[in-house]
Design a protein around this motif. Structure first.
Motif, PDB file in Angstrom:
ATOM      1  N   ASN A   1     -14.376   1.417  -4.486  1.00 44.57           N
ATOM      2  CA  ASN A   1     -13.516   2.360  -3.770  1.00 44.57           C
ATOM      3  C   ASN A   1     -12.231   2.639  -4.547  1.00 44.57           C
ATOM      4  O   ASN A   1     -11.736   3.774  -4.576  1.00 44.57           O
ATOM      5  CB  ASN A   1     -13.179   1.828  -2.382  1.00 44.57           C
ATOM      6  N   ALA A   2     -11.679   1.599  -5.166  1.00 45.47           N
ATOM      7  CA  ALA A   2     -10.451   1.786  -5.955  1.00 45.47           C
ATOM      8  C   ALA A   2     -10.721   2.674  -7.170  1.00 45.47           C
ATOM      9  O   ALA A   2      -9.907   3.552  -7.513  1.00 45.47           O
ATOM     10  CB  ALA A   2      -9.910   0.419  -6.394  1.00 45.47           C
TER      11      ALA A   2
ATOM     12  N   TRP B   1     -11.137  10.388  -8.275  1.00 49.77           N
ATOM     13  CA  TRP B   1     -11.101  11.585  -7.429  1.00 49.77           C
ATOM     14  C   TRP B   1      -9.725  12.256  -7.501  1.00 49.77           C
ATOM     15  O   TRP B   1      -9.632  13.484  -7.642  1.00 49.77           O
ATOM     16  CB  TRP B   1     -11.424  11.213  -5.986  1.00 49.77           C
ATOM     17  N   ARG B   2      -8.687  11.462  -7.421  1.00 55.26           N
ATOM     18  CA  ARG B   2      -7.347  12.037  -7.439  1.00 55.26           C
ATOM     19  C   ARG B   2      -7.060  12.746  -8.761  1.00 55.26           C
ATOM     20  O   ARG B   2      -6.429  13.809  -8.799  1.00 55.26           O
ATOM     21  CB  ARG B   2      -6.306  10.932  -7.207  1.00 55.26           C
TER      22      ARG B   2
ATOM     23  N   GLU C   1      -6.713  -3.014  -6.608  1.00 59.12           N
ATOM     24  CA  GLU C   1      -5.980  -1.971  -7.327  1.00 59.12           C
ATOM     25  C   GLU C   1      -6.396  -2.057  -8.788  1.00 59.12           C
ATOM     26  O   GLU C   1      -6.413  -3.145  -9.370  1.00 59.12           O
ATOM     27  CB  GLU C   1      -4.473  -2.178  -7.169  1.00 59.12           C
TER      28      GLU C   1
ATOM     29  N   ASP D   1     -16.277  12.060  -7.392  1.00 52.89           N
ATOM     30  CA  ASP D   1     -16.397  11.357  -6.109  1.00 52.89           C
ATOM     31  C   ASP D   1     -17.526  10.330  -6.070  1.00 52.89           C
ATOM     32  O   ASP D   1     -17.833   9.764  -5.016  1.00 52.89           O
ATOM     33  CB  ASP D   1     -16.579  12.358  -4.963  1.00 52.89           C
TER      34      ASP D   1
ATOM     35  N   GLY E   1      -8.202   0.774  -3.440  1.00 57.46           N
ATOM     36  CA  GLY E   1      -9.290   0.849  -2.468  1.00 57.46           C
ATOM     37  C   GLY E   1      -9.400  -0.441  -1.689  1.00 57.46           C
ATOM     38  O   GLY E   1      -8.905  -1.489  -2.121  1.00 57.46           O
TER      39      GLY E   1
ATOM     40  N   GLU F   1     -11.196   6.239  -5.936  1.00 62.58           N
ATOM     41  CA  GLU F   1      -9.932   6.828  -5.484  1.00 62.58           C
ATOM     42  C   GLU F   1      -9.153   7.388  -6.661  1.00 62.58           C
ATOM     43  O   GLU F   1      -8.628   8.508  -6.612  1.00 62.58           O
ATOM     44  CB  GLU F   1      -9.106   5.771  -4.735  1.00 62.58           C
TER      45      GLU F   1
ATOM     46  N   TRP G   1       0.815  -1.215   0.000  1.00 58.83           N
ATOM     47  CA  TRP G   1       0.000   0.000   0.000  1.00 58.83           C
ATOM     48  C   TRP G   1       0.851   1.269   0.000  1.00 58.83           C
ATOM     49  O   TRP G   1       0.565   2.234  -0.721  1.00 58.83           O
ATOM     50  CB  TRP G   1      -0.923  -0.052   1.218  1.00 58.83           C
TER      51      TRP G   1
ATOM     52  N   GLY H   1      -5.951   3.363  -9.403  1.00 60.80           N
ATOM     53  CA  GLY H   1      -6.692   3.603  -8.169  1.00 60.80           C
ATOM     54  C   GLY H   1      -6.551   2.437  -7.219  1.00 60.80           C
ATOM     55  O   GLY H   1      -6.345   1.294  -7.639  1.00 60.80           O
TER      56      GLY H   1
END
Length: 353
Positions: free
Chosen positions: A316-317, A323-324, A205, A329, A39, A320, A19, A37
């Motif tokens: 979530n991944a 969003w970055r 990932e 979102d 998560g 992430e 991570w 990404g």
């Protein structure tokens, strides 16, 4: 929760997935025009609360053993697990144990299968019935061998006077004249006062291609706590299958209805997208097991676990990474290439005005 080491499996999953080094991988992916990404999702569920289950274990005329139980496999491998419990107690080859499930001509009771309850309840019933049958067979063998039942041991389908070569096979016991038929079978019923609480961490990932919206799962780590494990290979298969189900839900599976008349438009597998092997990652799967205290075997249910952790971990991944890179979102499931592509284009359109 009766047992578990929740922080440990989270930390272990993050360590395996490296991570801390993710920013380096994200930077390298960006050089190739991809968004990376990462998560995770940690879960805990309650299962094993379907109610009581009764198992009957009996000695067959040929010396094999049959198990009759009201659960019903639908791909979980219950036959293998139940046979393993009996085989280990009697020192039999698993193929000499025959499992009959859910047949109402032979089995009077049973709740079927659900809630990851079959092994936490049915497995305990099988274990107890097998133990009781062993006691019965020792009694019969003690009379045949003219010794005390406490001096006998069971191994490889034979009952032997410990420390001697005096023995009698299961087959000879079954055929012994005058044997009380009730001594050749045993039943046991178990119901748990409380459920079991399997738990774990899934870590995904992904790489997102902004030009097409296509998402590829490039790394996937699972660390689970299922208590005592009866058969690691069966367990891994269930977790892999469940994880693929969750990945399918996250990326492609959707029931689509016509806006005009409500007609289902994804009614066949020609139209409904199920994940195939190429859509999944190579899973890294470990267990960090803490025995369950609410059933005598110490097992925790595992049937739904893969699907519980995988879906949010993948989403979530995706978020992430989006969003970055784009400050996106939220995205509705399934995160199809079309939806991802549209979300990125909408972001770019807003920021070009």
């Amino acid at each position: 929760y009766d047992s578990g080491d929740f922080a440990a499996h989270l930390k272990r999953a993050m360590d395996i997935a490296e991570w801390k080094d993710f920013p380096k991988r994200a930077k390298a992916a960006k050089k190739h025009g991809l968004v990376r990404g990462i998560g995770l999702a940690s879960y805990v569920e309650v299962c094993g609360t379907m109610g009581e289950e009764t198992a009957r274990v009996q000695l067959d005329p040929n010396g094999d053993v049959s198990v009759l139980i009201g659960t019903q496999s639908s791909g979980q491998g219950h036959q293998t697990a139940y046979a393993q419990i009996v085989a280990e107690q009697f020192g039999l080859l698993p193929e000499r144990v025959h499992v009959f499930q859910g047949d109402t001509d032979m089995i009077a009771t049973g709740l079927g299968t659900g809630g990851s309850s079959s092994i936490p309840t049915g497995g305990v019933s099988v274990e107890r019935a097998t133990h009781e049958l062993g006691q019965h067979l020792r009694d019969v063998a003690a009379e045949a061998l003219e010794t005390s039942a406490s001096d006998l041991e069971i191994s490889e389908g034979t009952i032997r006077v410990a420390g001697t070569d005096r023995s009698i096979s299961f087959a000879d016991l079954a055929k012994r004249p005058g044997v009380d038929p009730s001594k050749l079978n045993a039943s046991a019923t178990f119901t748990a006062a409380d459920g079991t609480f399997p738990n774990g961490t899934h870590l995904a990932e992904v790489e997102i291609d902004p030009a097409t919206g296509f998402i590829r799962v490039v790394n996937y780590v699972i660390v689970d706590d299922f208590g005592v494990t009866l058969n690691p290979l069966l367990l891994a298969g269930q977790v892999h299958g469940g994880a693929m189900q969750g990945i399918g839900q996250a990326l492609m599976e959707e029931a689509v209805y016509s806006a005009s008349d409500g007609q289902l438009q994804t009614g066949t597998f020609m139209d409904y997208a199920l994940p195939r092997a190429a859509d999944g990652p190579s899973f890294v799967f470990e267990t960090h097991n803490v025995p369950c205290t609410t059933n005598p075997l110490g097992v925790k249910g595992a049937g739904e676990a893969g699907a519980i952790g995988s879906c949010p971990a993948v989403v979530n991944a995706i978020i992430e990474g989006l969003w970055r890179e784009y400050k996106i979102d939220h995205i509705d499931m399934p995160a199809t290439p079309e939806r991802v592509w549209i979300a990125i284009r909408e972001h770019q359109r807003r920021h070009s005005l």
